[in-house]
Structure formats: structure tokens, C-alpha cells
Design a protein around this motif. Structure first.
Motif, short mmCIF file in Angstrom:
data_model
loop_
_atom_site.label_atom_id
_atom_site.label_comp_id
_atom_site.label_asym_id
_atom_site.label_seq_id
_atom_site.Cartn_x
_atom_site.Cartn_y
_atom_site.Cartn_z
N ILE A 63 0.71 -1.36 0.15
CA ILE A 63 0.02 -0.05 -0.59
C ILE A 63 0.85 1.45 0.28
O ILE A 63 1.63 1.26 1.14
N VAL A 64 0.44 2.18 -0.87
CA VAL A 64 1.97 3.26 -1.33
C VAL A 64 1.03 4.37 -0.65
O VAL A 64 -0.83 4.92 -1.29
N PRO A 65 0.36 4.89 0.24
CA PRO A 65 0.32 6.61 1.05
C PRO A 65 0.76 7.82 0.27
O PRO A 65 1.36 8.51 -0.72
N PHE A 66 -0.82 8.36 -0.44
CA PHE A 66 -0.83 9.59 -1.74
C PHE A 66 -2.03 10.23 -0.59
O PHE A 66 -2.71 10.34 0.00
N THR A 67 -0.78 11.44 -0.91
CA THR A 67 -1.97 12.92 -0.08
C THR A 67 -3.29 12.81 -1.57
O THR A 67 -2.63 12.51 -2.69
N LEU A 68 -4.14 13.95 -1.41
CA LEU A 68 -5.13 13.73 -2.57
C LEU A 68 -4.30 14.83 -3.74
O LEU A 68 -4.81 14.40 -4.90
N ALA A 69 -4.28 15.95 -3.31
CA ALA A 69 -2.87 16.28 -3.87
C ALA A 69 -2.16 15.54 -5.06
O ALA A 69 -2.34 15.48 -6.25
#
Length: 172
Positions: A63-69
Motif C-alpha cells: 500500500i502506498v500512501p498518497f495525499t489527495l493533491a
């Protein structure tokens, strides 16, 4: 938002991912965690990628965490370049997770940001990624995923890439 509340919002997500991975069996399962903001402890949770399921069965979660931006930047670039394909999203995830075992959480967050920016720019400007002639070199034990070479684990000085026609690559 406190670290505790940030990590608490990850828990239901992680439980859902574990349930999903159990239902699909041995098929590869990549995931994204998207939030307005990713704090360092949340990134560290996903960087480790270890979850113990029922019966203390150890699982590696990709799982890679991305910001919404970040997600918006890449998603929009796929459509602006008329190259919106699932493989492009998988390629982004693969590149972002490729260095998670090598970097600490703050550095991994920066690597994800830089990767999203680079890949979005390349899509919009029609720049194709170069295929590497050499496999990636990383420390023994690290899980590696390279867009060209695929997924493997470094064992001493040999990396196994089962998705490629090579069973192993010996480093000089």
C-alpha cells in the motif's frame, strides 16, 4: 490531527485490505491510501507493510500512501495526456513502493512526492520512461519492484524476478 487519530483512520482500511487479499488468494494486490494529508507515522505504517491476520499469519501489504493533491495531480495528468489506463496507475504504485524498504518514512514521503511529480510531468509532455539494461541494486533482503524488471526479493547478491523470463540475476 494527532498521530493517534491518523493511525486510527488507517486501521479500518488495513482490515479491509487484509480481508480483500485473503479473498483473492495469491494474486498480487497493490493498494493506495489517499488522504488530505499523510503524516510521517502513517507513512511508516504503510512503509513497513506488515500485518498479522487471524492465526498470526504474517502478510506483506503493498500500500502506498498518497495525499489527495498527489493523486489528483497524477490522475488529471493521465486524462490530459489521453493515457488514462490502469497500467499507468500500477506503474506509479510500483515505482513508489520500490524504495520503501530502503528509505525511512520522511524520505519515502519525499520520494513519493518526487515520483508523482516526475511521472505526471512525463505523461503531460510525452516523455517515455527508459527501460533499464541493468537490474536495480539494493541491500540483501529488500523487496524490490521495478517497472521493467517486476517484483523480487534481494537474497545476498542474487535477485529473483519471477515475472520475467530470468529466474535470477547475479550482480557483479
Amino acid at each position: 490531527m494527532t498521530t493517534r487519530s491518523s493511525n486510527e483512520r488507517c486501521l479500518p482500511f488495513l482490515c479491509s485490505v487484509v480481508e480483500c487479499t485473503w479473498s483473492i488468494g495469491s494474486s498480487p494486490c497493490d493498494g493506495m491510501f489517499i488522504a488530505v494529508r499523510i503524516d510521517t507515522n502513517t507513512a511508516e505504517t504503510f512503509r513497513h507493510g506488515i500485518w498479522y491476520a487471524k492465526g498470526d499469519v504474517k502478510q506483506r501489504l503493498d500500500i502506498v500512501p498518497f495525499t489527495l493533491a498527489q493523486f489528483q495531480k497524477y490522475f488529471v495528468s493521465m486524462f490530459e495526456s489521453k493515457k488514462a489506463e490502469p497500467i499507468r496507475l500500477r506503474s506509479l504504485i510500483a515505482k513508489c513502493k520500490s524504495k520503501r524498504d530502503l528509505l525511512d518514512a520522511p524520505t519515502w514521503k519525499k520520494y513519493i512526492e518526487d515520483t508523482v511529480t516526475e511521472k505526471a510531468y512525463n505523461l503531460i509532455h510525452g516523455i517515455k520512461p527508459m527501460k533499464k539494461d541493468e537490474p536495480p541494486i539494493v541491500p540483501a533482503g529488500a523487496i524490490v519492484y521495478d517497472v521493467y524488471w517486476g517484483e523480487g526479493q534481494v537474497v545476498a547478491l542474487i535477485a529473483n524476478f519471477p515475472e520475467h523470463n530470468k529466474t535470477c540475476v547475479k550482480f557483479p
